[in-house]
Design a protein around this motif. Structure first.
Motif, mmCIF file in Angstrom:
data_model
loop_
_atom_site.group_PDB
_atom_site.id
_atom_site.type_symbol
_atom_site.label_atom_id
_atom_site.label_comp_id
_atom_site.label_asym_id
_atom_site.label_seq_id
_atom_site.Cartn_x
_atom_site.Cartn_y
_atom_site.Cartn_z
ATOM 1 N N ASP A 226 25.732 4.256 90.064
ATOM 2 C CA ASP A 226 26.365 4.803 88.872
ATOM 3 C C ASP A 226 26.998 6.162 89.161
ATOM 4 O O ASP A 226 28.120 6.447 88.723
ATOM 5 N N TYR A 227 26.276 6.983 89.899
ATOM 6 C CA TYR A 227 26.819 8.302 90.258
ATOM 7 C C TYR A 227 28.096 8.166 91.091
ATOM 8 O O TYR A 227 29.117 8.811 90.803
ATOM 9 N N GLN A 228 28.059 7.325 92.106
ATOM 10 C CA GLN A 228 29.208 7.189 93.001
ATOM 11 C C GLN A 228 30.422 6.602 92.293
ATOM 12 O O GLN A 228 31.570 6.951 92.609
ATOM 13 N N ALA A 229 30.198 5.728 91.325
ATOM 14 C CA ALA A 229 31.313 5.119 90.596
ATOM 15 C C ALA A 229 32.113 6.157 89.843
ATOM 16 O O ALA A 229 33.349 6.063 89.745
ATOM 17 N N VAL A 230 31.448 7.172 89.312
ATOM 18 C CA VAL A 230 32.144 8.256 88.604
ATOM 19 C C VAL A 230 32.637 9.297 89.603
ATOM 20 O O VAL A 230 33.762 9.804 89.493
#
Length: 238
Positions: A226-230
């Protein structure tokens, strides 16, 4: 101009509220959906009763208040992404400048657990942040993403880039503020804001990533996607 800053807990969000509040042309709002969130989830947060008594409980009333005239050219809305529960409609965000403030999961997990013990994934907001970011991307104006580590590493450069992306002028007033509590602080500031109330500017660069073990390490790893997607869309700070 209304700027909605979307963050999870244990990030740089209160210092950013101080930064925008120091501009002189900005009205700030502190976590306006907090009371609604506590009532709907039943979570037992510090100062729960005081928080619930201090804010409207109906998300529609909160939305309407956020869209009312503020008497300043800019409004800065400090939001926690986890406060945006499924029943809270988001169409009203289409006309705002939406900024996503991110921080590496390892740092968030370490900081949160030191304050409140082992968190649940939902409390940290990474999944909700990704959902809201992807939702807003489909509606026209691309949300702005900025990493708190970049702000701490090079405050002026990062804030100049953020202001440019948001469509407002940068001012050096954003780099420093007077210590102490501020009128816009939520009542929970008495419990959470000791460090920021003692500050007069942004802290220095982040240290090395904390080393987590066991359940905390597994939790941080589970939040990476989730962090990397943003983070893939964050501003490049030279």
């Amino acid at each position: 101009m209304r700027i909605a800053m979307w963050s999870g807990p244990r990030n740089l969000s209160t210092a950013m509220m101080r930064s925008f509040g120091a501009r002189g042309d900005c009205a700030c709002v502190d976590e306006p959906f907090y009371a609604h969130y506590l009532l709907q989830t039943g979570l037992d947060h510090p100062m729960r009763d005081q928080i619930i008594a201090s804010q409207p409980h109906d998300w529609r009333a909160v939305r309407d208040a956020l869209m009312a005239p503020v008497g300043q050219p800019i409004q800065y809305q400090k939001h926690m992404v986890q406060h945006m529960l499924p029943e809270v409609e988001t169409d009203w965000l289409n006309g705002l400048v939406n900024v996503f403030l991110i921080r590496e999961p390892e740092r968030v997990v370490a900081s949160f657990s030191a304050k409140r013990g082992a968190p649940s994934p939902a409390e940290l907001g990474f999944c909700r942040q990704r959902e809201l970011f992807q939702q807003l991307r489909t509606r026209g104006r691309e949300p702005v993403v900025i990493d708190s580590a970049d702000i701490r590493r090079a405050p002026e450069v990062a804030l100049r880039a953020l202001c440019k992306a948001a469509g407002i002028d940068f001012t050096e007033r954003m780099l420093a503020w007077e210590p102490g509590a501020k009128p816009e602080d939520g009542v929970w500031g008495a419990h959470w804001y000791d460090a920021v109330n003692a500050s007069t500017g942004f802290a220095g660069p982040e240290a090395e990533l904390p080393v987590l073990e066991g359940k905390l390490a597994n939790l941080a790893q589970s939040l990476q996607a989730d962090y990397q997607a943003v983070a893939a869309h964050k501003l490049v700070i030279d």
